[in-house]
Design a protein around this motif. Structure first.
Motif, short mmCIF file in Angstrom:
data_model
loop_
_atom_site.label_atom_id
_atom_site.label_comp_id
_atom_site.label_asym_id
_atom_site.label_seq_id
_atom_site.Cartn_x
_atom_site.Cartn_y
_atom_site.Cartn_z
N ILE A 122 0.84 -1.20 0.00
CA ILE A 122 0.00 0.00 0.00
C ILE A 122 0.87 1.26 0.00
O ILE A 122 0.60 2.22 -0.73
N ASP A 163 0.43 3.75 -3.24
CA ASP A 163 -0.31 5.00 -3.06
C ASP A 163 0.14 6.08 -4.06
O ASP A 163 -0.70 6.66 -4.76
N ARG A 214 -7.15 -3.14 -1.93
CA ARG A 214 -6.00 -2.70 -2.73
C ARG A 214 -5.88 -3.54 -4.01
O ARG A 214 -5.56 -3.00 -5.07
#
Length: 710
Positions: free
Chosen positions: A642, A646, A698
């Motif tokens: 993550i 991002d 995700r």
């Protein structure tokens, strides 16, 4: 390969001149019908590159080898089982005697066979195959009957009908004429040559003579040979005139169906007509007269054109004069219309749009122009185009609908407006955008080349879609009176291929808001509203966006995108169609990775697990509740993924995002191998569910990858 027991087959149906546009389809249907008839009867044949042969006055099938008879026909008819067929003394019952009588033999000649239910009587027989010559009349008549003829003609006292009256039939199998009658014509080996250049019958000894003998009789029966000759003749005549020929594929095909022996005639017209928009002159030459325009070195129309005659005339000058005479009045009309339109001017034409109804519920064309101009101004501001110029171009884009030239040549819509804008010294970008607003005009056409033109094309189609849906004109089945499907695809293509990154839902809602206001003003709205979009139209806007995206399914399928990949991206939110396209490209790259199948299956499994959870899904993850190494390692891997993805998501680098997530496979596999998600301890179970939800969110950040799992 032609076998020793085969002979060539020729079937030629001679007629009056057949309808040009239907000719290729009729020839193909006739060819397919004969082929299917042979195949259905088990008659072996060799096509060896055979194809439909035709000219304006004939349809033909020529096969290099056809077997002279069917193979032996074997049959097996099942009879009664022994317990029914024989009585206690072994004598035949009435059931067996009836079965034998039906077969035409004594019961003692029947054979026996055994299946899962036991032993039974059977009748097996072998009969010689029928002679092909005996079956051909039936085959040819069936092929003719199966041809697509919407309006058959009748002639003489006959009860039958066909596309045009039939005058002769050639039916040869090897050297022999096959006796048959088709549509009143009796078979023979005599055909006919060119109507004017060869008035004698053409006699064939065998089918192998067909193409060459007709060529000698001034008939090119092979459409490919005829087409190639037309192209060569036209190009040669254009070169001799100092230019290059414009050969439209559709016009070429029509001319190919009009002539049996093509001969180019170089022609010309007065240079003064070149002041008329060349598109009008080209439209007249191509659509009305089937002539081929000649272009100069700059690609502009010259005062030359080429006609194709169906004869080698002894007085070519007379043919040329006739061609030039027939085109001159049309050119004169176009010139008159153009001059009168320029006197009128765009402003006057535009004013006339207020009297032209666009649609009962949506007002006049002037109302539509006002809506499109407002949309164009709004969209232009979002994409870096001058809003004032966009509004100006959109306000003039339909003025030429009131012109005499467009009334005579509807296909010049937009093109004529470009000329009139240029004559009035409108900015050149505005003039070109008036034309480009209609692009793409047809399937396969390019989108508008300029950004201003793209803005107008988008605004035009947004209003058409919003108005069409709001007025209840949504397509049903094959009916699409407002061409909403074509407009939706044109809008999507312009956004994608023009790389215009705007939110489609916002643009659709903006179009609906303007339509809603006009319908309220006109008293045709279901709900009288002002200001905000009505709830009904909010839902309608979402329906329009889904409608547009559905048009993209075939668009992307043509580019190799699988239905699973398309559904994977369609299932997630995206900012724009350009964003949708980037995600599709990324999912295509992801699908090639070795980890893709496993992660897609894992995400599908996670989704199934989470669906079974009653109430709200847990989201809080407490590392202290991890009891297994595999879940701790997955948690750490998801956190790292993550953090890494991002910024990549912010940059819309979806290929990199999915590539990074693919590295999670070892931890995901280990988790499902070693960890029981539905642990007895509620806190541990919820902690694991929260971890899976974070992972799933995700993994689905770019596309719903579970769609890739079969």
């Amino acid at each position: 390969m032609v076998r020793a027991d085969m002979q060539p087959l020729l079937v030629e149906l001679g007629t009056e001149e057949l309808p040009v546009k239907a000719l290729p389809a009729l020839a193909q249907a006739f060819f397919d019908g004969v082929i299917d008839g042979l195949a259905q009867r088990g008659i072996a044949f060799d096509r060896d590159g055979a194809k439909p042969l035709y000219s304006p006055r004939r349809l033909a099938v020529l096969l290099p080898g056809v077997a002279l008879e069917q193979p032996e026909q074997s049959s097996e008819v099942l009879g009664p089982y022994l317990n029914i067929a024989l009585d206690a003394d072994g004598q035949p019952t009435r059931a067996l005697q009836g079965f034998a009588a039906k077969a035409g033999i004594d019961w003692t000649q029947l054979q026996r066979a055994t299946d899962a239910k036991g032993e039974r009587f059977v009748h097996r027989s072998v009969t010689p195959g029928a002679r092909t010559a005996a079956l051909l009349p039936e085959i040819v008549n069936a092929a003719v009957a199966g041809m697509p003829i919407p309006k058959p003609m009748r002639w003489g006292a006959h009860a039958h009908g066909f596309a045009r009256p039939v005058h002769w039939l050639v039916l040869l199998l090897g050297k022999d004429v096959v006796d048959a009658t088709v549509l009143g014509a009796r078979s023979d080996r005599m055909s006919r040559g060119h109507r004017f250049m060869h008035d004698k019958p053409v006699w064939f000894s065998t089918p192998d003579d067909y193409v060459a003998f007709l060529r000698g009789a001034k008939v090119l029966v092979d459409p490919n040979e005829r087409r190639a000759r037309i192209v060569a003749e036209v190009e040669g005549a254009a070169r001799a005139a100092g230019g290059t020929a414009r050969i439209d594929a559709g016009i070429l095909e029509e001319v190919n169906g009009l002539v049996e022996w093509p001969k180019a005639i170089a022609c010309g017209f007065e240079r003064e007509f070149l002041a008329v928009p060349q598109e009008a002159l080209i439209a007249t030459m191509e659509a009305n007269q089937k002539f081929f325009p000649v272009l100069d070195a700059d690609g502009k129309l010259s005062e030359r054109f080429v006609g194709i005659a169906n004869i080698e005339s002894k007085d070519e000058a007379a043919v040329r004069t006739g061609y030039e005479r027939v085109i001159r009045p049309r050119f004169a009309d176009a010139k008159f219309f153009f001059v009168e339109d320029m006197k009128q001017g765009l402003a006057s034409m535009n004013a006339g749009l207020a009297t032209v109804k666009y649609q009962d519920k949506l007002g006049t064309v002037a109302d539509k122009v006002a809506r499109v101009a407002a949309l164009a101004k709004s969209i232009a501001a979002q994409v870096g185009v001058d809003p004032v110029q966009a509004e100006r171009a959109a306000s003039l884009a339909k003025a030429d609908l009131q012109s005499r030239l467009v009334n005579e040549f509807p296909e010049l819509q937009g093109i004529a407006g470009r000329y009139y804008a240029a004559v009035e010294n409108q900015p050149i970008d505005v003039a070109h955008a008036i034309d480009e607003a209609y692009m793409p005009r047809f399937a396969g056409d390019a989108i508008a080349p300029s950004k201003l033109g793209q803005v107008l094309a988008i605004a035009e189609r947004l209003d058409t879609l919003a108005g069409g849906f709001a007025a209840g004109l949504k397509p049903t089945g094959n009916k699409d009176p407002f061409a909403l499907r074509r407009n939706a695809l044109g809008l999507a293509r312009t956004l994608l291929e023009g790389k215009i990154d705007i939110a489609p839902q916002d643009a659709i809602d903006g179009a609906l808001l303007r339509v809603q206001a006009d319908m309220a003003r006109l008293g045709t709205a279901k709900v009288d509203v002002s200001g905000d979009l009505s709830l009904e139209n909010i839902l309608l806007g979402k329906e329009i966006l889904d409608f547009i995206k559905e048009r993209l399914r075939a668009y992307y399928a043509d580019r190799g995108v699988s239905p699973q990949q398309f559904d994977a991206v369609s299932s997630v939110e995206h900012d724009s169609l350009l964003d949708f396209d980037r995600r599709l490209q990324a999912i295509g790259e992801f699908a090639k990775l070795p980890e893709a199948d496993a992660l897609a299956a894992a995400n599908k499994r996670i989704g199934n697990i989470l669906k079974k959870v009653d109430g709200a899904l847990p989201t809080a993850i407490d590392p202290r509740l991890f009891t297994e190494t595999a879940e701790r390692e997955l948690h750490e891997a998801v956190d790292a993924a993550i953090a890494d993805t991002d910024p990549l998501l912010a940059q819309r680098d979806y290929v990199a995002v999915l590539g990074r997530l693919a590295r999670l496979r070892p931890q995901v596999d280990a988790f499902f191998d070693q960890v029981l998600v539905n642990a007895d301890d509620a806190a541990v179970r919820n902690n694991r569910l929260a971890l899976l939800k974070r992972l799933s969110d995700r993994l689905g950040g770019v596309a719903a990858i579970e769609h890739l799992s079969m």
